[in-house]
Design a protein around this motif. Structure first.
Motif, PDB file in Angstrom:
ATOM      1  N   THR A   1       0.803  -1.218   0.000  1.00  0.00           N
ATOM      2  CA  THR A   1       0.000   0.000   0.000  1.00  0.00           C
ATOM      3  C   THR A   1       0.838   1.271   0.000  1.00  0.00           C
ATOM      4  O   THR A   1       0.286   2.374   0.129  1.00  0.00           O
ATOM      5  CB  THR A   1      -0.926   0.018   1.224  1.00  0.00           C
ATOM      6  OG1 THR A   1      -0.138  -0.137   2.423  1.00  0.00           O
ATOM      7  CG2 THR A   1      -1.947  -1.100   1.149  1.00  0.00           C
ATOM      8  N   ARG A   2       2.180   1.137  -0.125  1.00  0.00           N
ATOM      9  CA  ARG A   2       3.020   2.336  -0.188  1.00  0.00           C
ATOM     10  C   ARG A   2       2.755   3.090  -1.485  1.00  0.00           C
ATOM     11  O   ARG A   2       2.612   2.471  -2.557  1.00  0.00           O
ATOM     12  CB  ARG A   2       4.492   1.971  -0.124  1.00  0.00           C
ATOM     13  CG  ARG A   2       5.030   1.478   1.212  1.00  0.00           C
ATOM     14  CD  ARG A   2       4.923   2.522   2.302  1.00  0.00           C
ATOM     15  NE  ARG A   2       3.599   2.473   2.945  1.00  0.00           N
ATOM     16  CZ  ARG A   2       3.137   3.411   3.766  1.00  0.00           C
ATOM     17  NH1 ARG A   2       3.889   4.469   4.039  1.00  0.00           N
ATOM     18  NH2 ARG A   2       1.954   3.303   4.299  1.00  0.00           N
TER      19      ARG A   2
ATOM     20  N   GLN B   1       7.248   6.312  -2.428  1.00  0.00           N
ATOM     21  CA  GLN B   1       7.921   5.677  -1.288  1.00  0.00           C
ATOM     22  C   GLN B   1       8.280   4.225  -1.606  1.00  0.00           C
ATOM     23  O   GLN B   1       8.112   3.334  -0.786  1.00  0.00           O
ATOM     24  CB  GLN B   1       7.027   5.739  -0.048  1.00  0.00           C
ATOM     25  CG  GLN B   1       6.691   7.133   0.416  1.00  0.00           C
ATOM     26  CD  GLN B   1       5.799   7.131   1.658  1.00  0.00           C
ATOM     27  OE1 GLN B   1       5.518   6.092   2.249  1.00  0.00           O
ATOM     28  NE2 GLN B   1       5.363   8.318   2.053  1.00  0.00           N
ATOM     29  N   LEU B   2       8.790   3.996  -2.808  1.00  0.00           N
ATOM     30  CA  LEU B   2       9.106   2.622  -3.199  1.00  0.00           C
ATOM     31  C   LEU B   2      10.275   2.046  -2.412  1.00  0.00           C
ATOM     32  O   LEU B   2      10.358   0.832  -2.212  1.00  0.00           O
ATOM     33  CB  LEU B   2       9.389   2.560  -4.699  1.00  0.00           C
ATOM     34  CG  LEU B   2       8.216   2.886  -5.625  1.00  0.00           C
ATOM     35  CD1 LEU B   2       8.558   2.543  -7.053  1.00  0.00           C
ATOM     36  CD2 LEU B   2       6.961   2.136  -5.191  1.00  0.00           C
ATOM     37  N   ASP B   3      11.210   2.891  -1.974  1.00  0.00           N
ATOM     38  CA  ASP B   3      12.289   2.391  -1.123  1.00  0.00           C
ATOM     39  C   ASP B   3      11.726   1.812   0.170  1.00  0.00           C
ATOM     40  O   ASP B   3      12.159   0.748   0.633  1.00  0.00           O
ATOM     41  CB  ASP B   3      13.279   3.510  -0.814  1.00  0.00           C
ATOM     42  CG  ASP B   3      14.390   3.590  -1.841  1.00  0.00           C
ATOM     43  OD1 ASP B   3      14.594   2.592  -2.555  1.00  0.00           O
ATOM     44  OD2 ASP B   3      15.044   4.641  -1.937  1.00  0.00           O
ATOM     45  N   LYS B   4      10.754   2.529   0.762  1.00  0.00           N
ATOM     46  CA  LYS B   4      10.119   2.016   1.982  1.00  0.00           C
ATOM     47  C   LYS B   4       9.324   0.748   1.701  1.00  0.00           C
ATOM     48  O   LYS B   4       9.275  -0.164   2.532  1.00  0.00           O
ATOM     49  CB  LYS B   4       9.214   3.086   2.583  1.00  0.00           C
ATOM     50  CG  LYS B   4       9.969   4.294   3.113  1.00  0.00           C
ATOM     51  CD  LYS B   4       9.026   5.300   3.749  1.00  0.00           C
ATOM     52  CE  LYS B   4       9.799   6.494   4.300  1.00  0.00           C
ATOM     53  NZ  LYS B   4       8.903   7.498   4.922  1.00  0.00           N
ATOM     54  N   ALA B   5       8.718   0.680   0.519  1.00  0.00           N
ATOM     55  CA  ALA B   5       8.001  -0.536   0.148  1.00  0.00           C
ATOM     56  C   ALA B   5       8.961  -1.713   0.036  1.00  0.00           C
ATOM     57  O   ALA B   5       8.663  -2.828   0.480  1.00  0.00           O
ATOM     58  CB  ALA B   5       7.266  -0.328  -1.176  1.00  0.00           C
ATOM     59  N   GLY B   6      10.140  -1.459  -0.563  1.00  0.00           N
ATOM     60  CA  GLY B   6      11.130  -2.527  -0.686  1.00  0.00           C
ATOM     61  C   GLY B   6      11.631  -3.005   0.664  1.00  0.00           C
ATOM     62  O   GLY B   6      11.775  -4.210   0.901  1.00  0.00           O
ATOM     63  N   GLN B   7      11.921  -2.061   1.581  1.00  0.00           N
ATOM     64  CA  GLN B   7      12.385  -2.449   2.909  1.00  0.00           C
ATOM     65  C   GLN B   7      11.303  -3.208   3.677  1.00  0.00           C
ATOM     66  O   GLN B   7      11.586  -4.205   4.351  1.00  0.00           O
ATOM     67  CB  GLN B   7      12.811  -1.201   3.695  1.00  0.00           C
ATOM     68  CG  GLN B   7      14.072  -0.540   3.183  1.00  0.00           C
ATOM     69  CD  GLN B   7      15.285  -1.429   3.321  1.00  0.00           C
ATOM     70  OE1 GLN B   7      15.433  -2.165   4.291  1.00  0.00           O
ATOM     71  NE2 GLN B   7      16.158  -1.384   2.326  1.00  0.00           N
TER      72      GLN B   7
ATOM     73  N   VAL C   1       7.645 -17.769   0.240  1.00  0.00           N
ATOM     74  CA  VAL C   1       7.982 -16.512   0.919  1.00  0.00           C
ATOM     75  C   VAL C   1       8.378 -15.446  -0.090  1.00  0.00           C
ATOM     76  O   VAL C   1       7.906 -14.300  -0.039  1.00  0.00           O
ATOM     77  CB  VAL C   1       9.119 -16.747   1.935  1.00  0.00           C
ATOM     78  CG1 VAL C   1       9.635 -15.419   2.489  1.00  0.00           C
ATOM     79  CG2 VAL C   1       8.643 -17.635   3.076  1.00  0.00           C
ATOM     80  N   ALA C   2       9.263 -15.809  -1.037  1.00  0.00           N
ATOM     81  CA  ALA C   2       9.695 -14.848  -2.054  1.00  0.00           C
ATOM     82  C   ALA C   2       8.522 -14.383  -2.904  1.00  0.00           C
ATOM     83  O   ALA C   2       8.428 -13.198  -3.266  1.00  0.00           O
ATOM     84  CB  ALA C   2      10.777 -15.480  -2.933  1.00  0.00           C
ATOM     85  N   GLY C   3       7.616 -15.302  -3.237  1.00  0.00           N
ATOM     86  CA  GLY C   3       6.462 -14.931  -4.037  1.00  0.00           C
ATOM     87  C   GLY C   3       5.557 -13.945  -3.321  1.00  0.00           C
ATOM     88  O   GLY C   3       5.084 -12.967  -3.918  1.00  0.00           O
ATOM     89  N   ALA C   4       5.323 -14.178  -2.025  1.00  0.00           N
ATOM     90  CA  ALA C   4       4.460 -13.274  -1.265  1.00  0.00           C
ATOM     91  C   ALA C   4       5.091 -11.889  -1.138  1.00  0.00           C
ATOM     92  O   ALA C   4       4.426 -10.861  -1.328  1.00  0.00           O
ATOM     93  CB  ALA C   4       4.177 -13.857   0.117  1.00  0.00           C
ATOM     94  N   ALA C   5       6.406 -11.844  -0.820  1.00  0.00           N
ATOM     95  CA  ALA C   5       7.074 -10.556  -0.629  1.00  0.00           C
ATOM     96  C   ALA C   5       7.177  -9.777  -1.938  1.00  0.00           C
ATOM     97  O   ALA C   5       6.910  -8.570  -1.979  1.00  0.00           O
ATOM     98  CB  ALA C   5       8.463 -10.783  -0.034  1.00  0.00           C
ATOM     99  N   SER C   6       7.558 -10.456  -3.013  1.00  0.00           N
ATOM    100  CA  SER C   6       7.714  -9.758  -4.295  1.00  0.00           C
ATOM    101  C   SER C   6       6.353  -9.350  -4.871  1.00  0.00           C
ATOM    102  O   SER C   6       6.242  -8.324  -5.554  1.00  0.00           O
ATOM    103  CB  SER C   6       8.467 -10.636  -5.294  1.00  0.00           C
ATOM    104  OG  SER C   6       7.835 -11.894  -5.451  1.00  0.00           O
ATOM    105  N   ALA C   7       5.299 -10.103  -4.580  1.00  0.00           N
ATOM    106  CA  ALA C   7       3.957  -9.712  -5.024  1.00  0.00           C
ATOM    107  C   ALA C   7       3.520  -8.424  -4.333  1.00  0.00           C
ATOM    108  O   ALA C   7       2.908  -7.539  -4.952  1.00  0.00           O
ATOM    109  CB  ALA C   7       2.963 -10.830  -4.746  1.00  0.00           C
ATOM    110  N   ALA C   8       3.833  -8.300  -3.035  1.00  0.00           N
ATOM    111  CA  ALA C   8       3.493  -7.069  -2.319  1.00  0.00           C
ATOM    112  C   ALA C   8       4.250  -5.879  -2.899  1.00  0.00           C
ATOM    113  O   ALA C   8       3.683  -4.798  -3.103  1.00  0.00           O
ATOM    114  CB  ALA C   8       3.810  -7.231  -0.833  1.00  0.00           C
ATOM    115  N   PHE C   9       5.544  -6.077  -3.175  1.00  0.00           N
ATOM    116  CA  PHE C   9       6.332  -4.981  -3.753  1.00  0.00           C
ATOM    117  C   PHE C   9       5.841  -4.635  -5.154  1.00  0.00           C
ATOM    118  O   PHE C   9       5.753  -3.459  -5.524  1.00  0.00           O
ATOM    119  CB  PHE C   9       7.801  -5.377  -3.788  1.00  0.00           C
ATOM    120  CG  PHE C   9       8.693  -4.329  -4.389  1.00  0.00           C
ATOM    121  CD1 PHE C   9       9.008  -3.186  -3.683  1.00  0.00           C
ATOM    122  CD2 PHE C   9       9.220  -4.490  -5.658  1.00  0.00           C
ATOM    123  CE1 PHE C   9       9.830  -2.210  -4.228  1.00  0.00           C
ATOM    124  CE2 PHE C   9      10.040  -3.526  -6.216  1.00  0.00           C
ATOM    125  CZ  PHE C   9      10.350  -2.375  -5.499  1.00  0.00           C
TER     126      PHE C   9
END
Length: 458
Positions: free
Chosen positions: A218-219, A223-229, A398-406
């Motif tokens: 939702t970033r 604020q894509l840097d914050k989304a990545g972190q 895990v990678a799929g969930a995190a990268s989907a959010a980003f």
């Protein structure tokens, strides 16, 4: 007694020593970079583009400390697993829980002090090399130098000690809490169900990871840097949850993958499937480091490719927040990825070697009832393949969930751009897992079977 255990079985503590060495070296490296940025003249700090030394050092350092804690806990658990029998015997001859924990803390303290000086040397050299490369890329002023203050090294030692002592409290909790008469039996059998506190902690970590991924998704585009972190920290929390509730997840996946193994290899596959499902906690210990390697590496690679793809598709040719805006940004992500892979690879190799070496008596018993060495190696091959598959699938989730959010934050779509590099990550995980298990197993199946079953050899 702590030093006696370490002298008796130094190989058991090699993985823990390497993990602590990496922790000291990385915290020293980024601590010195932070000090260089803090002591640089204001004009030098303002003259360079990019996030600045202190921001780079802080971002890298916090990730390094979190991953170091994860890896040190895993390495210490492996070391304790190999001396579980000795600790159990101490409990049966009236050693108190506090004395058992003190023994473990003594081992951790001795190892941390042992690797401190080499870690400082490597960390200082790495800081100078990293700063020179940042200066070459225009991300640090030419006049900035690594200071000669010992404060970052003292902080690195303090952080490593804090991480190690916290890890010892987590890893030694079980052997110090159970009754003395049950300690020796527990050292030779599979543990029971996952305890309620551990299960609740796993659910809490899972919920926390989910909240961080929602925050990342939702970033706003500014604020894509914050989304990545947030996505990366969310992936770490999901991996922590996996470590806490791993036996359940590993048992479910092992049951699903075991059926094809039984069909393809009726003998070795059946025995491998039975071993993995019957010893779910041991399987979890083996697959969590593989999931850590695949999950963190995959998350970083997919997020970087997604940001690059979004940059190439935008009218201005760059992402609006600069998650990846130049070759220097990509290089920083690659350095961060290399750091994470280094920690994860150490954890993977150390855990797999420890888990396999700890099965000498099991292999000896199978030999006494008629199994040949070649049959045992075929069984181990099937187990290695299944272990790799379970770890890769958990890490990929895990990678799929995190990268989907980003990806949702970057492009508005939950489908990220997946590069071919992910297959190299899978191949790397297999290259670490399968040969590591087989090489250790080949050594473990040799020796007099009757003597090993009787406990005459380690």
């Amino acid at each position: 007694m702590s030093l006696g255990q370490m002298r008796r079985r130094p190989a058991s503590f090699a993985g823990l020593a390497i993990a602590l060495f990496l922790a000291v070296a990385t915290v020293t490296l980024f601590g010195l970079l932070f000090a260089a940025g803090a002591t640089a003249p204001a004009a030098a700090r303002e003259a360079t583009a990019g996030p600045g030394l202190m921001v780079i050092a802080g971002a890298f350092g916090e990730i390094a400390v979190l991953v170091a804690f994860f890896v040190v806990v895993n390495a210490l658990a492996s070391a304790l697993r190999q001396q579980h029998r000795e600790l159990a015997l101490l409990r049966t001859i009236a050693a108190t829980p506090r004395q058992a924990r003190r023994l473990v803390r003594g081992q951790v303290l001795a190892l941390t002090l042992l690797v401190a000086v080499p870690g400082w040397v490597v960390g200082a050299a790495g800081a100078r090399g990293f700063l020179a490369e940042l200066q070459r890329r225009g991300m640090a002023a030419p006049g900035v130098r690594v200071p000669g203050t010992p404060l970052p090294m003292v902080v690195a030692l303090a952080v490593a000690l804090a991480v190690a002592l916290a890890a010892s409290a987590v890893a030694a909790r079980r052997i110090s809490r159970i009754a003395p008469t049950a300690a020796l039996t527990a050292s030779a059998t599979e543990h029971g169900r996952t305890g309620a506190p551990r299960l609740l902690a796993g659910i809490g970590a899972l919920a926390g990871g989910g909240l961080l991924l929602r925050l990342a998704a939702t970033r706003p585009t500014a604020q894509l840097d914050k989304a990545g972190q947030a996505a990366l920290f969310g992936a770490l929390l999901l991996l922590v949850a996996l470590a806490l509730v791993g036996p359940l997840a590993a048992r479910v996946l092992a049951a699903a993958l075991g059926t094809p193994a039984r069909v393809l290899a009726p003998g070795a596959g059946w025995l491998a499937d039975a071993n993995l499902r019957g010893y779910a906690r041991r399987l979890s210990s083996a697959v969590v480091p593989v999931a850590l390697l695949v999950g963190l590496s995959g998350t970083m690679v997919i997020m970087t490719r997604t940001a690059e793809h979004a940059a190439s598709a935008s009218p201005t040719g760059v992402t609006t927040a600069g998650f990846v805006t130049s070759a220097s940004d990509v290089w920083l992500r690659q350095i961060e990825l290399a750091l994470l892979v280094c920690f994860a690879a150490v954890s993977t190799v150390n855990t797999l070697v420890a888990v396999t070496a700890d099965r000498r008596r099991e292999f000896a018993l199978l030999r006494l009832v008629g199994a040949t060495r070649s049959q045992l190696m075929r069984m181990l091959t099937a187990e290695a393949v299944l272990t790799t598959a379970v770890g890769v699938l958990l890490g990929a989730a895990v990678a799929g969930a995190a990268s989907a959010a980003f990806s949702t934050a970057v492009t508005g779509s939950a489908v990220p751009s997946v590069p071919m590099a992910v297959w190299w990550i899978v191949a790397g995980a297999a290259a670490l897992t399968v040969p590591g298990i087989l090489a250790t197993g080949l050594r473990a199946v040799h020796g007099p079977a009757a003597e090993l079953v009787g406990g005459g050899r380690d």
